[in-house]
Design an enzyme around this catalytic site. Structure first.
Site, PDB file in Angstrom:
ATOM      1  N   ARG A  23       0.829  -1.217   0.000  1.00 24.07           N
ATOM      2  CA  ARG A  23       0.000   0.000   0.000  1.00 24.07           C
ATOM      3  C   ARG A  23       0.858   1.260   0.000  1.00 24.07           C
ATOM      4  O   ARG A  23       0.543   2.226   0.700  1.00 24.07           O
ATOM      5  CB  ARG A  23      -0.942   0.037   1.211  1.00 24.07           C
ATOM      6  CG  ARG A  23      -2.114  -0.915   1.126  1.00 24.07           C
ATOM      7  CD  ARG A  23      -3.183  -0.405   0.175  1.00 24.07           C
ATOM      8  NE  ARG A  23      -4.113  -1.478  -0.169  1.00 24.07           N
ATOM      9  CZ  ARG A  23      -5.271  -1.682   0.430  1.00 24.07           C
ATOM     10  NH1 ARG A  23      -5.674  -0.876   1.371  1.00 24.07           N
ATOM     11  NH2 ARG A  23      -6.038  -2.675   0.059  1.00 24.07           N
ATOM     12  N   ARG A  27      -3.837   6.484   0.980  1.00 20.85           N
ATOM     13  CA  ARG A  27      -4.377   7.699   1.596  1.00 20.85           C
ATOM     14  C   ARG A  27      -3.427   8.442   2.531  1.00 20.85           C
ATOM     15  O   ARG A  27      -3.654   9.585   2.855  1.00 20.85           O
ATOM     16  CB  ARG A  27      -5.663   7.368   2.365  1.00 20.85           C
ATOM     17  CG  ARG A  27      -6.877   7.286   1.458  1.00 20.85           C
ATOM     18  CD  ARG A  27      -8.018   6.599   2.176  1.00 20.85           C
ATOM     19  NE  ARG A  27      -7.662   5.216   2.439  1.00 20.85           N
ATOM     20  CZ  ARG A  27      -8.427   4.352   3.079  1.00 20.85           C
ATOM     21  NH1 ARG A  27      -9.576   4.718   3.575  1.00 20.85           N
ATOM     22  NH2 ARG A  27      -8.035   3.111   3.252  1.00 20.85           N
ATOM     23  N   ARG A  36      -7.666  11.653  -5.288  1.00 14.76           N
ATOM     24  CA  ARG A  36      -8.895  11.008  -4.831  1.00 14.76           C
ATOM     25  C   ARG A  36     -10.051  12.004  -4.662  1.00 14.76           C
ATOM     26  O   ARG A  36     -11.221  11.611  -4.699  1.00 14.76           O
ATOM     27  CB  ARG A  36      -8.622  10.303  -3.503  1.00 14.76           C
ATOM     28  CG  ARG A  36      -9.713   9.337  -3.078  1.00 14.76           C
ATOM     29  CD  ARG A  36      -9.124   8.194  -2.393  1.00 14.76           C
ATOM     30  NE  ARG A  36      -9.889   7.355  -1.516  1.00 14.76           N
ATOM     31  CZ  ARG A  36     -11.186   7.258  -1.366  1.00 14.76           C
ATOM     32  NH1 ARG A  36     -11.985   8.045  -2.008  1.00 14.76           N
ATOM     33  NH2 ARG A  36     -11.710   6.380  -0.547  1.00 14.76           N
ATOM     34  N   ASP A  72      -6.594  -3.351  -7.674  1.00 16.61           N
ATOM     35  CA  ASP A  72      -7.115  -4.034  -6.494  1.00 16.61           C
ATOM     36  C   ASP A  72      -7.307  -5.512  -6.815  1.00 16.61           C
ATOM     37  O   ASP A  72      -7.593  -5.861  -7.965  1.00 16.61           O
ATOM     38  CB  ASP A  72      -8.445  -3.419  -6.051  1.00 16.61           C
ATOM     39  CG  ASP A  72      -8.797  -3.855  -4.644  1.00 16.61           C
ATOM     40  OD1 ASP A  72      -8.307  -3.234  -3.695  1.00 16.61           O
ATOM     41  OD2 ASP A  72      -9.515  -4.863  -4.501  1.00 16.61           O
ATOM     42  N   TYR A 147     -14.814 -12.465  -0.637  1.00 23.68           N
ATOM     43  CA  TYR A 147     -15.521 -11.238  -1.086  1.00 23.68           C
ATOM     44  C   TYR A 147     -16.689 -11.576  -2.012  1.00 23.68           C
ATOM     45  O   TYR A 147     -17.687 -10.854  -2.051  1.00 23.68           O
ATOM     46  CB  TYR A 147     -14.547 -10.273  -1.770  1.00 23.68           C
ATOM     47  CG  TYR A 147     -13.633  -9.568  -0.779  1.00 23.68           C
ATOM     48  CD1 TYR A 147     -14.053  -8.425  -0.100  1.00 23.68           C
ATOM     49  CD2 TYR A 147     -12.371 -10.070  -0.495  1.00 23.68           C
ATOM     50  CE1 TYR A 147     -13.227  -7.799   0.817  1.00 23.68           C
ATOM     51  CE2 TYR A 147     -11.536  -9.443   0.423  1.00 23.68           C
ATOM     52  CZ  TYR A 147     -11.966  -8.307   1.074  1.00 23.68           C
ATOM     53  OH  TYR A 147     -11.170  -7.687   1.987  1.00 23.68           O
TER      54      TYR A 147
HETATM   55  O1  CP3 Z   1      -0.074  -2.083  -2.356  1.00 25.62           O
HETATM   56  C1  CP3 Z   1      -0.387  -1.232  -3.193  1.00 25.62           C
HETATM   57  O2  CP3 Z   1      -0.106  -0.015  -3.060  1.00 25.62           O
HETATM   58  C2  CP3 Z   1      -1.054  -1.657  -4.471  1.00 25.62           C
HETATM   59  C3  CP3 Z   1      -2.451  -1.494  -4.549  1.00 25.62           C
HETATM   60  C4  CP3 Z   1      -3.398  -2.409  -3.813  1.00 25.62           C
HETATM   61  C5  CP3 Z   1      -4.708  -2.009  -3.462  1.00 25.62           C
HETATM   62  N1  CP3 Z   1      -5.371  -3.092  -2.975  1.00 25.62           N
HETATM   63  C6  CP3 Z   1      -5.263  -0.669  -3.649  1.00 25.62           C
HETATM   64  C7  CP3 Z   1      -6.371  -0.248  -2.797  1.00 25.62           C
HETATM   65  C8  CP3 Z   1      -3.259  -3.754  -3.450  1.00 25.62           C
HETATM   66  C9  CP3 Z   1      -2.061  -4.665  -3.566  1.00 25.62           C
HETATM   67  C10 CP3 Z   1      -4.530  -4.156  -2.927  1.00 25.62           C
HETATM   68  C11 CP3 Z   1      -4.806  -5.532  -2.490  1.00 25.62           C
HETATM   69  C12 CP3 Z   1      -6.019  -5.786  -1.708  1.00 25.62           C
HETATM   70  N2  CP3 Z   1      -7.268  -5.265  -1.879  1.00 25.62           N
HETATM   71  C13 CP3 Z   1      -6.083  -6.740  -0.667  1.00 25.62           C
HETATM   72  C14 CP3 Z   1      -4.941  -7.611  -0.204  1.00 25.62           C
HETATM   73  C15 CP3 Z   1      -3.920  -6.838   0.548  1.00 25.62           C
HETATM   74  C16 CP3 Z   1      -4.287  -6.539   1.963  1.00 25.62           C
HETATM   75  O3  CP3 Z   1      -4.325  -5.340   2.275  1.00 25.62           O
HETATM   76  O4  CP3 Z   1      -4.493  -7.463   2.719  1.00 25.62           O
HETATM   77  C17 CP3 Z   1      -7.390  -6.741  -0.188  1.00 25.62           C
HETATM   78  C18 CP3 Z   1      -7.916  -7.604   0.951  1.00 25.62           C
HETATM   79  C19 CP3 Z   1      -8.133  -5.826  -0.964  1.00 25.62           C
HETATM   80  C20 CP3 Z   1      -9.582  -5.473  -0.856  1.00 25.62           C
HETATM   81  C21 CP3 Z   1      -9.778  -4.054  -0.511  1.00 25.62           C
HETATM   82  N3  CP3 Z   1      -9.612  -3.003  -1.383  1.00 25.62           N
HETATM   83  C22 CP3 Z   1     -10.189  -3.517   0.730  1.00 25.62           C
HETATM   84  C23 CP3 Z   1     -10.502  -4.344   1.953  1.00 25.62           C
HETATM   85  C24 CP3 Z   1     -10.271  -2.118   0.573  1.00 25.62           C
HETATM   86  C25 CP3 Z   1     -10.798  -1.105   1.566  1.00 25.62           C
HETATM   87  C26 CP3 Z   1      -9.987  -1.014   2.780  1.00 25.62           C
HETATM   88  C27 CP3 Z   1      -8.786  -0.121   2.627  1.00 25.62           C
HETATM   89  O5  CP3 Z   1      -7.670  -0.617   2.813  1.00 25.62           O
HETATM   90  O6  CP3 Z   1      -8.971   1.061   2.354  1.00 25.62           O
HETATM   91  C28 CP3 Z   1      -9.865  -1.812  -0.741  1.00 25.62           C
HETATM   92  C29 CP3 Z   1      -9.750  -0.471  -1.350  1.00 25.62           C
HETATM   93  C30 CP3 Z   1      -8.361  -0.137  -1.778  1.00 25.62           C
HETATM   94  N4  CP3 Z   1      -7.569  -0.894  -2.576  1.00 25.62           N
HETATM   95  C31 CP3 Z   1      -7.664   1.057  -1.453  1.00 25.62           C
HETATM   96  C32 CP3 Z   1      -6.421   0.996  -2.120  1.00 25.62           C
HETATM   97  C33 CP3 Z   1      -5.333   2.038  -2.163  1.00 25.62           C
HETATM   98  C34 CP3 Z   1      -8.180   2.193  -0.588  1.00 25.62           C
HETATM   99  C35 CP3 Z   1      -8.388   3.320  -1.456  1.00 25.62           C
HETATM  100  C36 CP3 Z   1      -8.890   4.552  -0.811  1.00 25.62           C
HETATM  101  O7  CP3 Z   1      -9.747   4.504   0.098  1.00 25.62           O
HETATM  102  O8  CP3 Z   1      -8.433   5.581  -1.265  1.00 25.62           O
END
Ligand code: CP3
Length: 335
Positions: A23, A27, A36, A72, A147
């Site tokens: 990540r 944010r 965003r 994602d 999911y």
């Molecule tokens: O690592 C990185 O920077 C690459 C991008 C990336 C995202 N999601 C962007 C994202 C990666 C590798 C993921 C993987 C992902 N997505 C996982 C596995 C990794 C982990 O964290 O365990 C999972 C379980 C998801 C599902 C997911 N997507 C969730 C649960 C959420 C909301 C919770 C959160 O962390 O905000 C997302 C949204 C998401 N995916 C965001 C990002 C940057 C948040 C975006 C935002 O609110 O601006």
């Protein structure tokens, strides 16, 4: 080309360990928040111009040794004709979610080059301009399945747990479909230019010791074996399952912070790289303490091959960019 990551993954000797963060574009970054404000998350994931700009941010702002595709794990739902929604609150949702075994078995595969073409377009754009390896990624089939089944109230895993106990063959059917699509998706990312694939089976920790090999490892093995680039596997609870993850023979394992990286290095064969595993919370400490702790860990790992510095899970929004930069800089100064 900065190939520290690829060398560390090959367990070769390197002048210093490579560093990147899960990540790393998120944010906590004011520059990410600015983007965003103007777009929905859905647009950010689907538009190659925006996704490639965001993929670049950590390279410009932190100077990390690898880029990770901004996408994602859940967009893969679109290759099975479903939609992924990113509501402002409450986490991502798959629609329609899967409720019955017959819904799972009637999912229709839409070739990834068609359904997920925007991801490959982003990869191609990013690759034209970077001098570090690009990490592509996918979700572990079990994690993605949670999911599909428990789209609403995800954290309770109600239907997932019900299928594990009462209808394992339905779950296996879904996992088999997801594995097939995940392999095609990951291979297409490699074809587009991804140098490494990381598999996020984040929620595999929901499974007990009997279930974990059956519902997670069995499918991860198929993905690891199908790819011809370095593969890193990650799950919550990875430290406690180091030996079973090592049996997958991945190129690297990304660890949480339950055990020290020094001990994990000894638990895993020397041919498998270890990645991690600072607790993201530690980035909230004063900078002097961040420097001190990183130096301590790097001194301990000095003579170890196959070490990639990262966190044990993603950077959270409440961490300051300045502290993340301090973390990266300290690793890069390491001799
Ligand atoms: O690592 C990185 O920077 C690459 C991008 C990336 C995202 N999601 C962007 C994202 C990666 C590798 C993921 C993987 C992902 N997505 C996982 C596995 C990794 C982990 O964290 O365990 C999972 C379980 C998801 C599902 C997911 N997507 C969730 C649960 C959420 C909301 C919770 C959160 O962390 O905000 C997302 C949204 C998401 N995916 C965001 C990002 C940057 C948040 C975006 C935002 O609110 O601006």
């Amino acid at each position: 080309m900065n190939d520290l990551l690829l060398k560390a993954l090959a367990c070769e000797t390197v002048p210093r360990p490579p560093v990147w963060l899960m990540r790393q574009a998120g944010r906590y970054m004011p520059q990410y928040r600015a983007i965003r404000e103007n777009y929905t998350l859905w647009e950010m994931f689907h538009r190659p111009d925006i996704a490639s700009t965001i993929t670049h941010l950590p390279l410009e702002l932190l100077g990390v040794d690898a880029a990770i595709l901004f996408s994602d794990i859940l967009v893969i739902a679109e290759a099975l004709g479903l939609s992924v929604l990113f509501p402002e609150t409450g986490g991502p949702r798959i629609e329609p979610s899967i409720k019955t075994a017959s819904q799972a078995s009637s999912l229709i595969y839409i070739p990834v080059k068609q359904s997920l073409s925007y991801v490959f377009e982003t990869i191609k754009r990013v690759k034209q301009t970077i001098e570090v390896p690009l990490i592509g990624f996918c979700g572990g089939p079990f994690t993605v399945a949670t999911y599909f089944l428990d789209s609403i109230n995800h954290g309770a895993f109600e239907l997932t747990k019900k299928w594990i106990k009462e209808d394992p063959s339905a779950l296996h059917q879904l996992l088999t479909i997801l594995t097939e699509v995940t392999i095609a998706y990951s291979q297409a990312q490699v074809e587009a230019g991804a140098d490494v694939i990381q598999i996020f089976d984040s929620w595999a920790n929901v499974l007990n010791d009997e279930e974990f090999p059956v519902f997670s490892l069995f499918y991860l093995k198929q993905i690891v074996d199908a790819l011809n680039v370095p593969v890193i596997v990650f799950c919550r609870g990875s430290s406690l399952r180091a030996e079973s993850l090592a049996k997958l023979n991945p190129t690297g394992i990304s660890f949480d912070w339950e055990l020290s990286i020094f001990d994990l290095r000894r638990k895993v064969p020397p041919t498998i790289a270890v990645q991690g595993n600072f607790n993201p919370e530690f980035l909230k400490l004063p900078k002097e303490q961040i420097v001190h702790h990183v130096e301590e860990v790097l001194a301990l790992m000095k003579n170890e091959r196959g070490h990639i510095v990262n966190l044990g899970h993603g950077v959270t929004p409440d961490i300051s960019l300045e502290n993340v930069r301090c973390f990266v800089d300290t690793v890069k100064k390491c001799k």
